[in-house]
Design a protein around this motif. Structure first.
Motif, PDB file in Angstrom:
ATOM      1  N   PHE A 110       0.731  -1.313  -0.012  1.00  0.00           N
ATOM      2  CA  PHE A 110      -0.011   0.175   0.050  1.00  0.00           C
ATOM      3  C   PHE A 110       1.027   1.448   0.068  1.00  0.00           C
ATOM      4  N   ALA A 111       2.094   1.218  -1.091  1.00  0.00           N
ATOM      5  CA  ALA A 111       2.956   2.170  -0.530  1.00  0.00           C
ATOM      6  C   ALA A 111       2.804   3.771  -0.745  1.00  0.00           C
ATOM      7  N   PRO A 112       1.483   3.398  -2.506  1.00  0.00           N
ATOM      8  CA  PRO A 112       1.175   4.486  -3.123  1.00  0.00           C
ATOM      9  C   PRO A 112       0.000   5.190  -2.267  1.00  0.00           C
ATOM     10  N   ALA A 113      -0.481   4.073  -1.309  1.00  0.00           N
ATOM     11  CA  ALA A 113      -2.064   5.423  -0.656  1.00  0.00           C
ATOM     12  C   ALA A 113      -1.508   5.684   0.520  1.00  0.00           C
ATOM     13  N   LEU A 114      -0.088   5.092   1.217  1.00  0.00           N
ATOM     14  CA  LEU A 114       0.343   5.899   2.212  1.00  0.00           C
ATOM     15  C   LEU A 114       0.834   7.032   1.815  1.00  0.00           C
ATOM     16  N   ARG A 115       2.065   7.036   0.829  1.00  0.00           N
ATOM     17  CA  ARG A 115       2.055   8.156  -0.213  1.00  0.00           C
ATOM     18  C   ARG A 115       1.352   9.393   0.113  1.00  0.00           C
ATOM     19  N   ALA A 116       0.070   8.944  -0.260  1.00  0.00           N
ATOM     20  CA  ALA A 116      -0.956   9.931  -0.348  1.00  0.00           C
ATOM     21  C   ALA A 116      -1.631  10.655   0.897  1.00  0.00           C
ATOM     22  N   TRP A 117      -1.624   9.789   1.586  1.00  0.00           N
ATOM     23  CA  TRP A 117      -2.248  10.075   2.985  1.00  0.00           C
ATOM     24  C   TRP A 117      -1.195  10.974   3.790  1.00  0.00           C
ATOM     25  N   PHE A 118       0.349  10.546   3.446  1.00  0.00           N
ATOM     26  CA  PHE A 118       0.572  11.327   4.276  1.00  0.00           C
ATOM     27  C   PHE A 118       1.307  12.643   3.521  1.00  0.00           C
ATOM     28  N   LEU A 119       1.064  12.819   2.384  1.00  0.00           N
ATOM     29  CA  LEU A 119       1.342  13.871   2.135  1.00  0.00           C
ATOM     30  C   LEU A 119       0.369  14.802   1.613  1.00  0.00           C
ATOM     31  N   ARG A 120      -1.352  14.611   2.023  1.00  0.00           N
ATOM     32  CA  ARG A 120      -2.192  15.159   2.589  1.00  0.00           C
ATOM     33  C   ARG A 120      -2.472  16.444   0.886  1.00  0.00           C
ATOM     34  N   GLY A 121      -2.067  15.865  -0.678  1.00  0.00           N
ATOM     35  CA  GLY A 121      -2.098  17.277  -1.423  1.00  0.00           C
ATOM     36  C   GLY A 121      -1.204  17.449  -1.302  1.00  0.00           C
TER      37      GLY A 121
END
Length: 432
Positions: free
Chosen positions: A273-284
């Motif tokens: 789930f690396a892409p999803a976790l990265r997207a959550w972490f960056l918050r856009g």
């Protein structure tokens, strides 16, 4: 869950029987009243600034409620401890000393009359902790009070999200979860969720509550934490739990199993789930925005570059709203330096060092693990959140840690009016 937590206390809880050294018999209602005092302290530290609520609440009304809660907490604590019996506590002593630079800097009125008001609030807060220190005995009593009250706060957040989803996730906060019934910001909600998740996980590992009851606390709290997109709270939760569980690994098979499964699940999540976790972490946000800690670094640089007199460097500018140039400081150490100077900074550092040192010297146990979790969480959050130098949830977390690290009072039997009986030889009783 509440019944499970009540049933799960360690030996040596509140001295309701009056059997501890230097203690008097306490009324049976004292533990409940102490819990009410703790709930009032938590209510006081919820704050008055945040997102818009479903029913607009004037800030003056919220401040009246929070300050009234603190006055009520102090009054009730005094009522249940009229003889002013306290326990020695380096933590509360250092907080008391922190009042000195706070008052010295605040009387200059550079931060306005509000600085003196905040000093009075801090004095009442510390005074209440002194009165409660009588019941600090190394048991899990205050951990249970902490979980119950913050879970009630999170329940209000969830209720607000159900009643008005749009208000609970406004665009001004980027769709992050806020308090729609009480003005709570995403970092606040994330902090409360992370703390009770960590403490409840440790209670499960220590077999102080059942898994079903713990799931009622952990699952909703995890959902709320995810909706807040709070990176600091998530990092503090993971790091604090790793350190706390690591302190139990050598003595607890359950801790070893949990640690092994946690490592495996983390590895799988990192890969799958690396892409999803990265997207959550960056918050856009962009990488540059993230590198500057969402703009915090600019405020920190300006604060450190501002000219100060020797007195201001030593004692600060007075207790304020933890802002500089109209922008939040969002760093406990810089906020303390700004408001209480090097003197306050030294005292706050001493608090963390003393609590951490005592925790390391204690033998492995569940209370020690809970204390390590709370201390490490506060230490990590202090980098991007303010609050260690004034009445705040972070000081309440550390107060719970101090109660867990307190040595149990030595038990002594109660004195009775009947004199001890003298042993009579058996032959004498038989008339021989």
């Amino acid at each position: 869950m509440g019944e499970d937590l009540r049933r799960a206390g360690l030996p040596g809880g509140a001295d309701t029987a009056g059997t501890q050294s230097g203690a008097e018999p306490l009324p049976a209602v004292t533990p409940k009243l102490v819990g009410i005092v703790w709930a009032l302290l938590i209510l006081n530290t919820l704050g008055s600034a945040g997102a818009e609520t479903i029913i607009p609440l004037p800030r003056s009304l919220i401040q009246m409620v929070t300050m009234g809660a603190l006055v009520a907490a102090f009054t009730l604590a005094l009522a249940v401890n009229l003889r002013l019996r306290i326990r020695a506590s380096a933590f509360v002593l250092l907080l008391t000393l922190l009042l000195v630079p706070s008052v010295i800097s605040s009387v200059q009125l550079e931060s306005g009359l509000g600085a003196l008001f905040r000093c009075a609030r801090l004095a009442l807060f510390v005074g209440t902790l002194w009165l409660l220190s009588r019941w600090w005995d190394g048991s899990l009593t205050f951990v249970r009070h902490h979980i119950r009250m913050y879970f009630a706060v999170l329940a209000s957040v969830a209720a607000g999200a159900v009643i008005s989803p749009g208000t609970a996730r406004p665009e001004i906060y980027g769709g992050r979860l806020v308090g729609a019934l009480w003005p709570l910001t995403p970092p606040q909600i994330g902090q409360y969720a992370a703390v009770i998740i960590g403490l409840t996980v440790l209670l499960v590992l220590g077999r102080r509550t059942d898994r079903a009851g713990a799931a009622v606390i952990i699952v909703p709290s995890l959902i709320l934490l995810a909706l807040t997109h709070t990176r600091t709270a998530t990092l503090g939760l993971l790091t604090g739990l790793a350190l706390a569980i690591g302190s139990l690994v050598l003595t607890s098979a359950a801790a070893r199993r949990f640690f092994t499964w946690a490592v495996l699940c983390t590895a799988v999540a990192a890969v799958g789930f690396a892409p999803a976790l990265r997207a959550w972490f960056l918050r856009g946000q962009s990488q540059e925005h993230l590198t500057s800690l969402t703009g915090r670094a600019k405020v920190w640089d300006a604060l450190l570059a501002a000219p100060r007199t020797t007195a201001e460097k030593s004692f600060g500018m007075g207790l304020g709203d933890k802002s500089f140039g109209g922008l939040p400081i969002d760093n406990s150490w810089l906020a303390v330096y700004h408001e209480q100077g090097w003197t306050g900074l030294t005292l706050v550092a001493a608090i963390i060092i003393v609590l951490g040192g005592v925790a390391l010297l204690r033998p492995p146990s569940l209370p020690r693990a809970c204390a390590i979790f709370l201390i490490s969480y506060c230490a990590i959050a202090s980098y991007t959140e303010a609050g260690l130098g004034d009445a705040s949830p972070y000081l309440l977390h550390l107060a719970v840690a101090a109660s867990l690290l307190a040595a149990p009072a030595a038990a002594t039997p109660l004195a009775t009016s009947e004199p001890p009986r003298r042993r009579v030889p058996r032959g004498a009783r038989d008339g021989r």
